[in-house]
Design a protein around this motif. Sequence first.
Motif: not given
Length: 716
Positions: A303-327
């Motif tokens: 679960f700790a690994t899953l929590f870390a993976v989910a946090a990273v993926l969600t963070g990357l998505r939250l970072l990527a979506l505004p960047i693509f929206a700006r483009v």
Amino acid sequence: MANRRRDPRGHWILLLLGGFILAAGLLLQGYAHGAVGESPQHDHTGGGAAPAAATDGGPVLNLSGERPQSVRMPPRTIALTFDDGPDPRWTPQILDVLRRHRAHATFFVVGARAADHPGLVRRALREGNEIGSHTYTHIDMAGSPAWRIRLELGLTQRALAGAAGVHTRLLRMPYSSLTAEMSAPEYRAAREAARLGYLLVSTDRDTDDWRRPGVARIVQAATPRNGAGAVVMMHDAGGDRAQTVRALDTLLTGLSAKGYRFTTLSAATRLPAADVSASTTAKVTGTALVDGQRAAGWLAGAFATLFAVAAVLTGLRLLALPIFARVHVRRIRRERRRRARPWLAAGTTPPPVSVIVPAYNEQAGLAATVRSLVRTDYPAPIEVIIVDDGSTDDTPLIGHRLAQEFAHVELVRRPNGGKPAALNTGIARARYDILVLVDGDTVFQPDTIGRLVGQLADPAVGAVSGNTKVANRKGLIGRWQHIEYVIGFNLDRRMFDVLECMPTVPGAIGAFRRRALAAAGGLSTDTLAEDTDLTMAICRAGWRVVYEETAIAWTEAPSSLRQLWRQRYRWCYGTLQSMWKHKRSLVEGGRSGRFGRRCLPYLTIFQVVLPLFAPVVDIFACYGLIFLDPLTVAASWLAFAGAQALASMYALRLDGERLRTLWVLPLQQVVYRQLMYLVVIQSLATAMLGARLRWHVIRRTGTFSGEDPLPAQANV
């Protein structure tokens, strides 16, 4: 209609059972290794001293009678004792030293660690050593109530029964040392243990090796004076024990040469063996405890690994979506508007448009939908085709009146066959090559058709997705959906537009070329998400699908949790069907392969896998708040919430929406998000069990039934 088998319900029992098992396992893991266990030592000096009959005796105490009885070590006899283990690194090294010197010792084990490392307990016994109890989680017994003492000692006995098939009669209380220093609270705790049949063991020589004072000082502290015997306290866990291992080897070498013998407490004091065979029942329950705790430890790590993976993926998505929206805002939208300018320029006649409105029991909003379409400012001819799909309410009557009122509105009636069949009927009836598909609960703004069709000036574009907005957003459920539409749907569509892998043109608002529809084979009844299925087929046929955020349609969202569940359940199940149907796009070439390799993995990760495991992540977050470092967990959650709030603010700003709606965002994360997770779980269970989901009809409340078909939010 499709097979109307009832939705599977039995899996909810399995889901609840699985959730209970996970929670119980994490609770066990938390108790054994978290904040509940490993209690800090309390200061008991204010409670007075123990009776002199106990403090003046030897290090082995029997407190079961009216007066304490004690035993001392014979001369030149040392009972080596090791606390806090077993430890997978240091206990084997200590056992190696003892075996090399043919010496034996008594290991006071922490029950939770014995359950984690049962092989070390078995090895210690196999090599002639004995085992004592050091409680299950190393609690301060003097500061614990009687029920906690009984629980800790009972769990330790079960752990020993499961690990090695034995029980023990020896107990050393954590944080205790010399008998002479016993306090009154410690004496009361020792008496409670004595009533359970334990002998209390303290020490004559406390080496303080846990402080790591150096090998020489540990050896000096462990060496008795003038040939006396002693119980020597060391530690085989709880930190770096390298000095203890070297000191033990030095001590055994030096004192053995002086005639000292090293043996267990029971052998030294000529008491009955401390380790006795456990009953069959105790072994069974102990094995269950050991296996359960080890499984819980594995789960916590996973679960700790899953929590870390989910946090990273969600963070990357939250970072990527505004960047693509700006483009999308800076480049894509500018290019699209430049290509659409010849159609929108004065004196240029754009192509005529056929608007298809499938309607099944849409009496609440159909009139508003059609009136918004005929009030368009689109300069070219349009026709509106209402396809009544066997409605049982007043939808046909309302459609007939609209057809009489407006010359370019036509009503087509057909037996009930589902939305895809109704749309195909309307498409076959339409006269023009540009088709706009509109749900019967949707209201267009006057410029919506023009903005949609303008993107079709690019001959490579086969379909255009508009911007769907929630009209009935006054209630909490409406506000949640409003945020979801603006952030979860439209930000994603901007990214899909930039990457040229749009998965869905929503049924509420979309424009299509007839040739693109023909290349895709029309609307299919293979899935319950006919809009997603159609869009994926168009992409695989080599057409581009784009997003026009200024083409706005106002839709009536479900107003109750039951209706919302039904809608999202159908959407999610249909999306899964569409993804499976078009899975071959992952290995195809050209535009189809590009679509598959960009879109399908994204949908799989963020709309299937992460929502599927999100409840586990949430459970682990609660576990972390209780048993781990709550500040770290809280900081992680606040960082995630803050990043999502920033992305939400940007999305609302791009869509021209007010930011005050964000006040519902924290509550959305606690309630609404979990509901959507359960929708994904239900959909996957339905798919895996092979059930055919029936079409869920959403009951309309008449949001657009007033005089003005456009909601007040249209001016936001």
